[in-house]
Design a protein around this motif. Structure first.
Motif, short mmCIF file in Angstrom:
data_model
loop_
_atom_site.label_atom_id
_atom_site.label_comp_id
_atom_site.label_asym_id
_atom_site.label_seq_id
_atom_site.Cartn_x
_atom_site.Cartn_y
_atom_site.Cartn_z
N UNK A 18 9.71 -82.83 0.10
CA UNK A 18 9.53 -81.10 0.60
C UNK A 18 7.92 -80.78 1.06
N UNK A 19 7.92 -79.71 1.51
CA UNK A 19 6.42 -79.32 2.01
C UNK A 19 6.17 -80.22 3.16
N UNK A 20 7.09 -80.61 4.23
CA UNK A 20 6.57 -81.70 5.10
C UNK A 20 6.02 -81.09 6.34
N UNK A 21 6.11 -79.74 6.44
CA UNK A 21 5.28 -79.17 7.55
C UNK A 21 3.77 -79.66 7.50
N UNK A 55 8.10 -85.24 -3.54
CA UNK A 55 9.49 -85.23 -3.46
C UNK A 55 10.07 -83.89 -4.23
N UNK A 56 11.36 -83.61 -4.02
CA UNK A 56 12.00 -82.72 -4.70
C UNK A 56 11.88 -82.84 -6.37
N UNK A 57 11.87 -83.92 -6.74
CA UNK A 57 12.03 -84.15 -8.26
C UNK A 57 10.23 -83.98 -8.62
N UNK A 58 9.18 -84.29 -7.92
CA UNK A 58 8.11 -84.18 -8.23
C UNK A 58 7.66 -82.79 -8.41
N UNK A 59 8.05 -81.87 -7.32
CA UNK A 59 7.95 -80.32 -7.24
C UNK A 59 8.73 -79.73 -8.59
N UNK A 60 9.99 -80.38 -9.03
CA UNK A 60 10.39 -79.92 -10.36
C UNK A 60 9.73 -80.03 -11.62
N UNK A 61 8.83 -81.24 -11.46
CA UNK A 61 7.86 -81.58 -12.55
C UNK A 61 6.79 -80.53 -12.71
N UNK A 62 6.25 -80.21 -11.45
CA UNK A 62 5.26 -79.26 -11.37
C UNK A 62 5.59 -77.59 -11.77
N UNK A 63 6.74 -77.55 -11.53
CA UNK A 63 7.20 -76.29 -11.90
C UNK A 63 7.52 -76.19 -13.42
N UNK A 64 8.26 -77.11 -13.85
CA UNK A 64 8.11 -77.32 -15.18
C UNK A 64 6.93 -77.16 -16.06
N UNK A 65 5.78 -77.77 -15.56
CA UNK A 65 4.48 -77.74 -16.19
C UNK A 65 4.04 -76.20 -16.21
N UNK A 66 4.10 -75.71 -14.99
CA UNK A 66 3.58 -74.43 -14.92
C UNK A 66 4.37 -73.20 -15.86
N UNK A 102 16.16 -73.04 -8.00
CA UNK A 102 15.66 -73.01 -6.72
C UNK A 102 14.14 -72.89 -6.65
N UNK A 103 13.55 -73.16 -5.81
CA UNK A 103 12.12 -72.97 -5.44
C UNK A 103 12.09 -72.20 -4.10
N UNK A 104 11.47 -70.93 -4.01
CA UNK A 104 11.53 -70.22 -2.75
C UNK A 104 10.19 -69.66 -2.22
N UNK A 108 4.13 -65.92 3.09
CA UNK A 108 3.26 -66.98 3.62
C UNK A 108 3.23 -68.28 2.60
N UNK A 109 2.22 -68.29 2.06
CA UNK A 109 1.75 -69.83 1.28
C UNK A 109 2.38 -69.53 -0.20
N UNK A 110 2.94 -68.38 -0.46
CA UNK A 110 3.42 -68.17 -2.00
C UNK A 110 4.82 -68.44 -2.23
N UNK A 111 4.94 -69.29 -3.44
CA UNK A 111 6.20 -69.55 -3.80
C UNK A 111 6.52 -69.19 -5.26
N UNK A 112 7.78 -69.05 -5.55
CA UNK A 112 8.45 -68.83 -6.71
C UNK A 112 9.60 -69.47 -7.16
N UNK A 113 9.89 -70.01 -8.26
CA UNK A 113 11.07 -70.52 -8.89
C UNK A 113 12.16 -69.40 -9.19
#
Length: 119
Positions: A18-21, A55-66, A102-104, A108-113
């Motif tokens: 994810x975030x491959x740009x 990866x999508x799973x790593x991003x999930x881990x980051x979201x859970x931690x937050x 989901x995470x959306x 700009x550079x701001x994201x929420x789950x």
């Protein structure tokens, strides 16, 4: 939070990057929770590793931690009386009651789950 563990459902595309740009290395992750307008949760999150984008799973881990840290901080905050059913912490909604939908990108550079509460 039901994103990992033996009883958690598999994440579709868990190994997808994810975030491959090009040039995207950090995002700002926001948590807004009803009943806690006084709590601001904005965290800068690195979205690359030594081997490439998360990866999508790593991003999930980051979201859970937050969300884990958000609940730790917020459980001692006062909540609006009309929103008591949305209280977080030991005597309210706990981390294990949350499901990442989901995470959306909000702006700009701001994201929420997008989170569901499973009580």
């Amino acid at each position: 939070m039901q994103a990992f563990g033996a009883s958690a459902p598999a994440i579709a595309g868990a190994k997808d990057a994810v975030f491959t740009k090009p040039g995207v290395t950090r995002i700002t992750f926001h948590i807004l929770w009803p009943g806690y307008p006084q709590v601001e949760w904005y965290r800068s999150v690195e979205v690359t590793t030594k081997t490439g984008p998360l990866t999508r799973a790593q991003l999930g881990y980051v979201v859970v931690g937050n969300y884990m840290r958000f609940i730790e901080k917020t459980q001692y905050e006062s909540i609006n009386a009309a929103e008591r059913h949305r209280k977080v912490g030991a005597d309210g909604i706990r981390l294990e009651n949350l499901v990442i939908l989901s995470v959306w990108n909000t702006y700009e550079n701001s994201w929420q789950a997008e989170i569901a509460v499973d009580l």
